[in-house]
Design an enzyme around this catalytic site. Structure first.
Site, PDB file in Angstrom:
ATOM      1  N   ALA A  43      27.636   2.598   9.686  1.00 22.91           N
ATOM      2  CA  ALA A  43      27.230   2.019   8.393  1.00 22.91           C
ATOM      3  C   ALA A  43      27.175   0.499   8.470  1.00 22.91           C
ATOM      4  O   ALA A  43      27.382  -0.190   7.482  1.00 22.91           O
ATOM      5  CB  ALA A  43      28.219   2.454   7.314  1.00 22.91           C
ATOM      6  N   GLY A  84      24.574  -1.382   9.800  1.00 25.31           N
ATOM      7  CA  GLY A  84      23.239  -1.961   9.963  1.00 25.31           C
ATOM      8  C   GLY A  84      22.811  -2.797   8.759  1.00 25.31           C
ATOM      9  O   GLY A  84      23.365  -2.681   7.673  1.00 25.31           O
ATOM     10  N   ARG A  91      14.654  -2.527   6.111  1.00 26.72           N
ATOM     11  CA  ARG A  91      13.510  -1.855   5.474  1.00 26.72           C
ATOM     12  C   ARG A  91      13.769  -1.559   3.990  1.00 26.72           C
ATOM     13  O   ARG A  91      12.849  -1.233   3.250  1.00 26.72           O
ATOM     14  CB  ARG A  91      13.187  -0.548   6.213  1.00 26.72           C
ATOM     15  N   ASN A 133      31.718  11.312 -43.276  1.00 25.31           N
ATOM     16  CA  ASN A 133      30.277  11.191 -43.127  1.00 25.31           C
ATOM     17  C   ASN A 133      29.902   9.714 -42.990  1.00 25.31           C
ATOM     18  O   ASN A 133      30.279   8.886 -43.826  1.00 25.31           O
ATOM     19  CB  ASN A 133      29.603  11.776 -44.382  1.00 25.31           C
TER      20      ASN A 133
END
Ligand code: UD1
Ligand code: CA
Length: 433
Positions: free
Chosen positions: A12, A14, A18, A353
């Protein structure tokens, strides 16, 4: 094979250029969690010795992964002097004899798929699949049924580029193979990197036993670009939704629904089209209507939406939330809030309410304050409740009232209104009609 017989190394480190992103590739999210999280989760199901190799943005990677998992070994690659997947293998020290090496950009891998590497016994087992479009992958050169070598796309000749059998990026090695060949790698290639894949041709030259394993592209997909990221996310979404539908959840037009890893359902739930459910949300015996967003919240025996937004730490029980209502960090039990409200940092009790357009004014620009509303309260439309405020049981708040005093006592009516003034025939004078 038991967990204590197999080590897993996840590469992991890199740059992931891209991805065209300032964020480390393995931290990009799929279904709400970093790519690397998904790989580690599958790995932990079959191994007790997980090493993650980091370099690029190592602090961020270590911090995020440590927030999800304990007991992961992190190894830092000397990526300046030894770049490439082979360079990543140089500092590792696996505990067990069998070592699975995984690329960190394969979020769809499952523990069952990994177990496939443990059934054959060979010095090296390497994953391959056939693709109509092999673009981006290393090509696997097979002669007379035997794997000879892997050629990276950038180093491949015109005829090698036409090979459609590719390296999927997962390998099972005997520890001795790693110890012997990794130090012998060179960077004599177009990218001037140390390729792990060169171990194959070296081992072949020494007549080691290399066994190709044909794998399922869906589970072994590598994510290199943002297009790959979204393709992988679609595949994982389909899996998550299929799981919950099989567990009894009703979904309308499931392709339009997004459900993160970590969301759970209990009982009979209906999720209408266009909903987004994220974080550690729990939905129990509830109906989430079209276009609603539920983040890190608990919803029990309730209906929400269409077009409602439950923000983190909302708790609803036996409650009706209608359209254009936003709830944040609030607990509502037995409440009706049918239209166009903001309810933040509030606790609202049974039988209450909340009229259309009611707003809890929870923020004075510096701090957030609580709104506490008791049982059987009637809050008239377009009222503002300026927190901190407490409204006791059986209170009526007249429409358009701004409640500013700290407490409205049980049984009272609160009303703040300017007297209505009418001017006769004003319209006709104004428009000269
Ligand atoms: C790699 C394989 C390729 C295969 C493909 C499958 C090599 C040389 N090539 O290519 O044959 O078809 O995976 O998906 O191995 N990494 C490091 N340190 C580095 C460079 C990379 O840890 O210095 C990590 C990356 O973070 C990534 C993984 O290794 O998770 C693979 O690297 P990536 O650059 O994606 O390799 P691919 O070009 O896809
Ligand atoms: Ca890759």
């Amino acid at each position: 094979m038991n967990k204590d017989q197999i080590s897993i190394v996840i590469l992991a480190a890199g740059k992931g250029s891209r991805m065209k992103s300032p964020k480390a590739k393995v931290l990009h999210s799929i279904c709400g969690k970093p790519m690397l999280y998904h790989i580690i989760k599958s790995s932990l199901e079959i191994s007790d010795d997980i090493t993650v190799v980091v370099a690029h943005q190592k602090d961020a990677v270590i911090e995020q992964i440590s927030s999800f998992f304990e007991k992961i070994n992190f190894v830092i690659q000397d990526a300046d002097n030894f770049p490439g997947t082979g360079g990543a293998m140089m500092g590792i020290n696996p505990q067990h004899e069998k070592v699975l090496v995984l690329n960190g950009d394969m979020p769809l891998i499952t523990s069952d798929a990994l177990k496939g590497f443990l059934t054959t016994d060979a010095d090296i087992i390497m994953s391959i699949f056939d693709l109509d479009d092999p673009d981006g992958y290393g090509r696997v050169i097979i002669e007379d049924g035997h794997v000879q070598r892997i050629v990276e796309q950038k180093d491949a000749s015109v005829s090698e580029l036409k090979v459609t059998t590719v390296n999927a990026g997962i390998y099972a090695f005997s520890k001795s193979v790693i110890e012997k060949y990794i130090p012998l790698l060179s960077n004599d290639n177009v990218q001037e990197e140390y390729y792990l894949t060169d171990v194959i041709s070296m081992a072949k030259a020494d007549y080691l036993n290399i066994s190709p394993l044909l794998v399922d592209e869906e589970k072994f997909k590598g994510v290199n670009s943002k297009k790959d990221l979204s393709d992988a996310e679609v595949i994982m979404q389909d899996k998550i939704k299929a799981h919950w539908m099989n567990a009894g959840v009703i979904m309308q037009l499931p392709s339009t629904i997004y459900i993160e890893e970590g969301v759970t359902f209990e009982g009979e739930c209906i999720i209408e089209n266009g909903c987004r459910l994220t974080g550690n949300t729990l939905i129990q015996n509830s109906h989430i209507k079209a276009g609603s967003v539920v983040e890190d919240s608990i919803v029990k025996n309730s209906d929400v939406g269409p077009l409602a937004h439950l923000r983190p730490a909302s708790y609803l029980e036996d409650t009706h939330i209608g359209n254009f209502v936003e709830v944040k960090k609030s607990s509502l039990k037995g409440v009706k809030a049918g239209h166009l409200s903001y309810i933040g940092d509030a606790q609202i009790d049974e039988g209450t309410n909340i009229g259309a357009g009611v707003i809890t004014c929870n923020y004075d620009g510096i701090k957030k304050y609580q709104t506490i509303i008791g049982k059987n309260v009637f809050i008239g439309s377009d009222s503002q409740l300026v927190a901190p405020v407490q409204i006791e049981d059986d209170v009526m708040i007249a429409a358009g009232t701004t409640v500013t005093s700290g407490k409205i006592e049980k049984g009272s009516l609160a009303l703040s209104r300017t007297k209505l003034k009418t001017i006769k025939d004003f319209y006709y004078k104004f428009f000269r009609k």
